[in-house]
Design a protein around this motif. Structure first.
Motif, PDB file in Angstrom:
ATOM      1  N   THR A  28      36.028   8.479  59.604  1.00 14.31           N
ATOM      2  CA  THR A  28      34.347   7.787  59.816  1.00 14.31           C
ATOM      3  C   THR A  28      34.628   6.309  58.931  1.00 14.31           C
ATOM      4  N   MET A  34      36.828   2.270  52.741  1.00 14.70           N
ATOM      5  CA  MET A  34      37.820   2.455  50.968  1.00 14.70           C
ATOM      6  C   MET A  34      38.961   1.760  52.059  1.00 14.70           C
ATOM      7  N   PHE A  76      33.750  12.742  54.196  1.00 15.33           N
ATOM      8  CA  PHE A  76      34.235  13.737  55.644  1.00 15.33           C
ATOM      9  C   PHE A  76      34.320  15.400  55.187  1.00 15.33           C
ATOM     10  N   HIS A 136      37.735  10.163  44.113  1.00 16.23           N
ATOM     11  CA  HIS A 136      39.090  11.205  45.453  1.00 16.23           C
ATOM     12  C   HIS A 136      38.836  12.841  44.693  1.00 16.23           C
ATOM     13  N   PHE A 139      35.447  13.941  45.986  1.00 18.65           N
ATOM     14  CA  PHE A 139      34.842  13.699  48.060  1.00 18.65           C
ATOM     15  C   PHE A 139      36.023  13.793  48.464  1.00 18.65           C
ATOM     16  N   LYS A 140      37.060  13.601  48.503  1.00 15.13           N
ATOM     17  CA  LYS A 140      38.153  13.178  49.049  1.00 15.13           C
ATOM     18  C   LYS A 140      38.495  14.791  49.835  1.00 15.13           C
TER      19      LYS A 140
HETATM   20  C1  HEM Z   1      38.301   1.325  43.736  1.00 11.01           C
HETATM   21  C2  HEM Z   1      38.801   2.305  44.222  1.00 11.01           C
HETATM   22  C3  HEM Z   1      39.242   2.745  45.190  1.00 11.01           C
HETATM   23  C4  HEM Z   1      39.973   2.867  45.823  1.00 11.01           C
HETATM   24  C5  HEM Z   1      41.048   1.741  46.349  1.00 11.01           C
HETATM   25  C6  HEM Z   1      39.412   3.979  47.284  1.00 11.01           C
HETATM   26  C7  HEM Z   1      40.778   3.561  48.118  1.00 11.01           C
HETATM   27  C8  HEM Z   1      40.581   5.101  49.611  1.00 11.01           C
HETATM   28  C9  HEM Z   1      41.353   4.905  50.340  1.00 11.01           C
HETATM   29  C10 HEM Z   1      42.990   3.992  50.614  1.00 11.01           C
HETATM   30  C11 HEM Z   1      41.153   6.102  51.288  1.00 11.01           C
HETATM   31  C12 HEM Z   1      42.138   6.343  52.713  1.00 11.01           C
HETATM   32  C13 HEM Z   1      41.978   7.803  52.986  1.00 11.01           C
HETATM   33  C14 HEM Z   1      43.321   7.879  51.580  1.00 11.01           C
HETATM   34  O1  HEM Z   1      44.548   6.783  51.968  1.00 11.01           O
HETATM   35  O2  HEM Z   1      43.662   7.968  50.366  1.00 11.01           O
HETATM   36  C15 HEM Z   1      39.879   6.137  50.246  1.00 11.01           C
HETATM   37  C16 HEM Z   1      39.191   7.714  50.840  1.00 11.01           C
HETATM   38  C17 HEM Z   1      38.200   8.132  50.048  1.00 11.01           C
HETATM   39  N1  HEM Z   1      37.657   7.749  49.219  1.00 11.01           N
HETATM   40 FE1  HEM Z   1      38.553   6.130  47.988  1.00 11.01          FE
HETATM   41  N2  HEM Z   1      38.351   4.552  46.777  1.00 11.01           N
HETATM   42  C18 HEM Z   1      38.379   3.858  45.426  1.00 11.01           C
HETATM   43  C19 HEM Z   1      37.473   4.763  44.824  1.00 11.01           C
HETATM   44  C20 HEM Z   1      35.898   5.759  45.293  1.00 11.01           C
HETATM   45  C21 HEM Z   1      35.710   6.463  44.415  1.00 11.01           C
HETATM   46  C22 HEM Z   1      34.872   5.607  43.289  1.00 11.01           C
HETATM   47  C23 HEM Z   1      35.048   7.261  45.343  1.00 11.01           C
HETATM   48  C24 HEM Z   1      33.730   8.360  45.378  1.00 11.01           C
HETATM   49  C25 HEM Z   1      32.448   7.831  44.711  1.00 11.01           C
HETATM   50  C26 HEM Z   1      35.911   7.501  46.925  1.00 11.01           C
HETATM   51  C27 HEM Z   1      35.570   8.270  47.579  1.00 11.01           C
HETATM   52  C28 HEM Z   1      36.452   8.377  48.727  1.00 11.01           C
HETATM   53  C29 HEM Z   1      36.553   9.609  50.026  1.00 11.01           C
HETATM   54  C30 HEM Z   1      35.418  10.598  49.629  1.00 11.01           C
HETATM   55  C31 HEM Z   1      37.440   9.051  50.857  1.00 11.01           C
HETATM   56  C32 HEM Z   1      37.558  10.021  52.327  1.00 11.01           C
HETATM   57  C33 HEM Z   1      37.214   9.343  53.331  1.00 11.01           C
HETATM   58  C34 HEM Z   1      35.412   9.767  53.680  1.00 11.01           C
HETATM   59  O3  HEM Z   1      35.530  10.932  53.526  1.00 11.01           O
HETATM   60  O4  HEM Z   1      35.495  10.534  55.140  1.00 11.01           O
HETATM   61  N3  HEM Z   1      36.578   6.637  46.700  1.00 11.01           N
HETATM   62  N4  HEM Z   1      39.653   5.583  48.867  1.00 11.01           N
END
Ligand code: HEM
Length: 143
Positions: A28, A34, A76, A136, A139-140
């Motif tokens: 995505t 991210m 996603f 995460h 919403f992940k």
């Molecule tokens: C600074 C803090 C953050 C970092 C370093 C970060 C990092 C990442 C990384 C590396 C991924 C890829 C999957 C994985 O390796 O786990 C990911 C996925 C994701 N993150 Fe973050 N994230 C942060 C904050 C957030 C926040 C605040 C939200 C929501 C408001 C969020 C929502 C998501 C979602 C929904 C995904 C899945 C991707 C998708 O649905 O297409 N993240 N994040």
């Protein structure tokens, strides 16, 4: 002839847009942003550790732009759970709220860096980590 028709039908079903819409969770646009956020967070942490608060503040600015872009995306998880209508709108609203809270925290962090307030820098860095957990957790997708 019948076999040929069957094969053609299978090919046509598996190439239909419905199947293609069901993309892998690491493909995505949001996943791409991210990845950028992760890299920028690491670089920003190194800047803080080496005492270059000005460079760190610039990184925080970049982080804000990635979150502003992420705000317009749909996680996603919502697609894979096939959320629609009201339910989708409600979840999307919750998601944008967490993104907005994160942007406010990043602005506070930027200010703490610009004023060399080490106590506040630590505090807001901790809060960014908290937003990551919240975002995460809610919403992940599990993939
Ligand atoms: C600074 C803090 C953050 C970092 C370093 C970060 C990092 C990442 C990384 C590396 C991924 C890829 C999957 C994985 O390796 O786990 C990911 C996925 C994701 N993150 Fe973050 N994230 C942060 C904050 C957030 C926040 C605040 C939200 C929501 C408001 C969020 C929502 C998501 C979602 C929904 C995904 C899945 C991707 C998708 O649905 O297409 N993240 N994040």
């Amino acid at each position: 002839m019948k076999k040929g028709l069957l094969a053609a039908t299978i090919v046509s079903i598996s190439c239909s847009s419905a199947v293609f819409a069901n993309q892998a969770c690491d493909e995505t646009v949001l996943h791409g942003y991210m990845g950028n956020i992760k890299d920028e967070m690491q670089a920003m942490s190194s800047d803080v550790k080496s005492g270059d608060n000005e460079a760190a503040a610039q990184r925080v600015n970049t982080l804000i732009t990635y979150f502003e872009k992420s705000r317009a995306e749909t996680p996603f998880k919502f697609t894979s759970e096939n959320l629609q209508g009201n339910e989708l709108a409600q979840q999307q609203e919750k998601y944008t709220k967490v993104v907005d809270d994160t942007i406010v925290i990043l602005k506070n962090l930027e200010n703490a860096l610009q004023t060399d307030n080490a106590t506040d820098v630590r505090k807001w860095l901790g809060e960014v980590g908290g937003q990551r957990k919240i975002g995460h957790g809610a919403f992940k997708a599990n993939c």
